[in-house]
Design a protein around this motif. Structure first.
Motif, PDB file in Angstrom:
ATOM      1  N   TYR A 139       0.824  -1.210   0.000  1.00 47.92           N
ATOM      2  CA  TYR A 139       0.000   0.000   0.000  1.00 47.92           C
ATOM      3  C   TYR A 139       0.864   1.268   0.000  1.00 47.92           C
ATOM      4  CZ  TYR A 139      -3.494  -3.457   1.419  1.00 47.92           C
ATOM      5  OH  TYR A 139      -4.297  -4.567   1.482  1.00 47.92           O
ATOM      6  N   LYS A 140       1.621   1.468   1.062  1.00 46.94           N
ATOM      7  CA  LYS A 140       2.537   2.596   1.165  1.00 46.94           C
ATOM      8  C   LYS A 140       3.820   2.104   1.829  1.00 46.94           C
ATOM      9  CE  LYS A 140      -1.217   5.994   1.617  1.00 46.94           C
ATOM     10  NZ  LYS A 140      -1.774   7.111   2.427  1.00 46.94           N
ATOM     11  N   VAL A 141       4.926   2.795   1.535  1.00 46.75           N
ATOM     12  CA  VAL A 141       6.236   2.329   1.975  1.00 46.75           C
ATOM     13  C   VAL A 141       6.969   3.442   2.723  1.00 46.75           C
ATOM     14  CG1 VAL A 141       8.425   1.295   1.256  1.00 46.75           C
ATOM     15  CG2 VAL A 141       6.335   0.825  -0.043  1.00 46.75           C
ATOM     16  N   GLY A 142       7.647   3.083   3.814  1.00 50.92           N
ATOM     17  CA  GLY A 142       8.413   4.047   4.598  1.00 50.92           C
ATOM     18  C   GLY A 142       9.884   3.677   4.659  1.00 50.92           C
ATOM     19  N   LEU A 143      10.728   4.688   4.798  1.00 54.30           N
ATOM     20  CA  LEU A 143      12.181   4.507   4.912  1.00 54.30           C
ATOM     21  C   LEU A 143      12.695   5.283   6.112  1.00 54.30           C
ATOM     22  CD1 LEU A 143      14.986   3.639   3.682  1.00 54.30           C
ATOM     23  CD2 LEU A 143      14.952   5.857   2.489  1.00 54.30           C
ATOM     24  N   LEU A 144      13.492   4.621   6.948  1.00 55.40           N
ATOM     25  CA  LEU A 144      14.188   5.266   8.067  1.00 55.40           C
ATOM     26  C   LEU A 144      15.682   5.208   7.800  1.00 55.40           C
ATOM     27  CD1 LEU A 144      12.266   3.612  11.067  1.00 55.40           C
ATOM     28  CD2 LEU A 144      11.696   5.734   9.858  1.00 55.40           C
ATOM     29  N   VAL A 145      16.362   6.344   7.893  1.00 56.29           N
ATOM     30  CA  VAL A 145      17.817   6.372   7.714  1.00 56.29           C
ATOM     31  C   VAL A 145      18.468   6.979   8.957  1.00 56.29           C
ATOM     32  CG1 VAL A 145      17.736   6.461   5.191  1.00 56.29           C
ATOM     33  CG2 VAL A 145      17.720   8.581   6.503  1.00 56.29           C
ATOM     34  N   PRO A 146      19.641   6.479   9.346  1.00 57.24           N
ATOM     35  CA  PRO A 146      20.281   6.983  10.562  1.00 57.24           C
ATOM     36  C   PRO A 146      20.854   8.385  10.412  1.00 57.24           C
ATOM     37  CG  PRO A 146      21.657   5.341   9.499  1.00 57.24           C
ATOM     38  CD  PRO A 146      20.355   5.327   8.770  1.00 57.24           C
ATOM     39  N   LEU A 202       4.861  -1.350   4.723  1.00 58.79           N
ATOM     40  CA  LEU A 202       6.196  -1.904   4.543  1.00 58.79           C
ATOM     41  C   LEU A 202       7.203  -0.826   4.913  1.00 58.79           C
ATOM     42  CD1 LEU A 202       8.019  -4.252   3.559  1.00 58.79           C
ATOM     43  CD2 LEU A 202       7.931  -3.217   1.276  1.00 58.79           C
ATOM     44  N   ILE A 203       8.051  -1.115   5.899  1.00 61.10           N
ATOM     45  CA  ILE A 203       9.032  -0.133   6.381  1.00 61.10           C
ATOM     46  C   ILE A 203      10.435  -0.698   6.247  1.00 61.10           C
ATOM     47  CG2 ILE A 203       9.880   1.184   8.367  1.00 61.10           C
ATOM     48  CD1 ILE A 203       7.044   1.313   9.413  1.00 61.10           C
ATOM     49  N   PHE A 204      11.315   0.077   5.622  1.00 62.18           N
ATOM     50  CA  PHE A 204      12.730  -0.270   5.516  1.00 62.18           C
ATOM     51  C   PHE A 204      13.521   0.549   6.532  1.00 62.18           C
ATOM     52  CE2 PHE A 204      11.090  -1.341   1.345  1.00 62.18           C
ATOM     53  CZ  PHE A 204      11.768  -2.514   1.013  1.00 62.18           C
ATOM     54  N   GLY A 205      14.252  -0.122   7.408  1.00 55.52           N
ATOM     55  CA  GLY A 205      15.203   0.528   8.294  1.00 55.52           C
ATOM     56  C   GLY A 205      16.579   0.381   7.679  1.00 55.52           C
ATOM     57  N   HIS A 206      17.165   1.488   7.257  1.00 51.89           N
ATOM     58  CA  HIS A 206      18.335   1.461   6.381  1.00 51.89           C
ATOM     59  C   HIS A 206      19.637   1.339   7.179  1.00 51.89           C
ATOM     60  CE1 HIS A 206      19.845   1.858   2.341  1.00 51.89           C
ATOM     61  NE2 HIS A 206      20.583   2.914   2.636  1.00 51.89           N
TER      62      HIS A 206
END
Length: 315
Positions: A28-35, A88-92
């Motif tokens: 549906y929607k996607v999130g990205l977390l970057v340090p 869907l979440i990506f932790g980078h």
């Protein structure tokens, strides 16, 4: 680091309309977390580009947050993503595996993806680039092009598989090569990295592999000033100087993110720890410097193809 909540701009949405037909499925929607930031031109930027690829292929909204370095800020970010309908979440980075393990049970409708960690819950996945071979082929190029038979690895941490790979590859290409290895003990300590690189150069090293995404660009610039060589790391870095960057060992995060998003959309994304290598077409060597002979490049490409087919590295 200033935290920012970003949504890809309308012009990019219009660009996406020229892409493939919208995929049906669970995405549906996607999130990205970057340090740190998406503007570092290396690791963070690659994660952001992965989001753009996902948006273009699936026609979904994508969001990102920067400066995500603690459990508290990650929990707040996930809460906001959940309210937006992100599933869907990506932790980078590797730190996100633990963060996600701690909170993922609270969000059963979200799948959490991290890097180089240990995913423990059914809605968590950790991705790992199998970077030993990547380092191996980079080491072969370094040893082949060294005039002093001295090459160096400037790594962030001892656990990085590409370090041993580089060492083995250098010796496989030239058994008389001496490999210096130094550790910055941090992904982003540019000052320490430059100091260590300077000492390597004083000791006769003429090809450096700066294996740290936060400090490799300033190290490359430093080596360039001395008229010596580097092997690029993580990204295609030939644009920093084709007479300096012999080739780059590339982790194609954008392709991997699309692959993972597609698996999730189709209901095929596995939980747990997944690994990827040359055979998955998400790791490669980059553009070669014109200083590297076509004969050697051809030989190296044949060895890479052999590795893809058999898993066997040159001896």
């Amino acid at each position: 680091m200033v935290n920012r909540f970003g949504i890809i701009l309308l012009c990019l949405l219009l660009l996406a309309a020229c892409g493939e037909p919208k995929a049906s499925g669970k995405l549906y929607k996607v999130g990205l977390l970057v340090p740190e930031t998406i503007n570092d031109q290396v690791w963070g930027t690659k994660g952001f580009n992965g989001m753009l690829k996902i948006q273009s292929k699936f026609h979904v909204e994508v969001f990102y947050k920067e400066g995500m370095t603690s459990q508290a800020v990650v929990e707040q970010a996930v809460k906001e993503f959940d309210q937006k309908g992100v599933n869907l979440i990506f932790g980078h980075g590797s730190e996100y595996a633990e963060f996600f393990n701690n909170i993922s049970k609270q969000y059963p409708n979200i799948h959490f993806v991290s890097f180089n960690g240990d995913a423990k819950n059914k809605n968590t996945t950790s991705l790992t680039f199998k970077s030993h071979a990547m380092g191996f082929f980079g080491g072969m190029v370094a040893a082949h092009m060294s005039h002093t038979n001295k090459v160096g690895v400037l790594a962030a941490y001892e656990w990085q598989p590409e370090i041993e790979g580089f060492y083995q590859g250098a010796l496989a290409e030239n058994k008389d090569t001496k490999v210096s290895i130094e550790y910055v003990e941090n992904w982003d300590d540019k000052q320490k990295a430059i100091q260590l690189a300077d000492q390597m150069l004083k000791n006769g090293v003429d090809v450096v592999y700066p294996a740290g995404n936060g400090f490799n660009v300033p190290v490359i610039e430093q080596v360039k000033e001395h008229g010596l060589y580097v092997i690029g790391y993580v990204s295609e870095q030939s644009d920093l100087g084709e007479s300096t960057v012999l080739t780059s060992t590339i982790q194609q995060v954008n392709k991997l993110y699309v692959k993972v998003a597609e698996q999730y959309s189709n209901g095929n994304l596995h939980s747990g720890n997944l690994s990827y290598d040359f055979q998955d077409n998400v790791i490669s060597l980059g553009k070669f410097s014109p200083l590297v002979s076509k004969e050697f490049i051809g030989q190296l490409n044949r060895q890479i193809d052999h590795y893809k087919k058999t898993g066997e590295l040159p001896k």
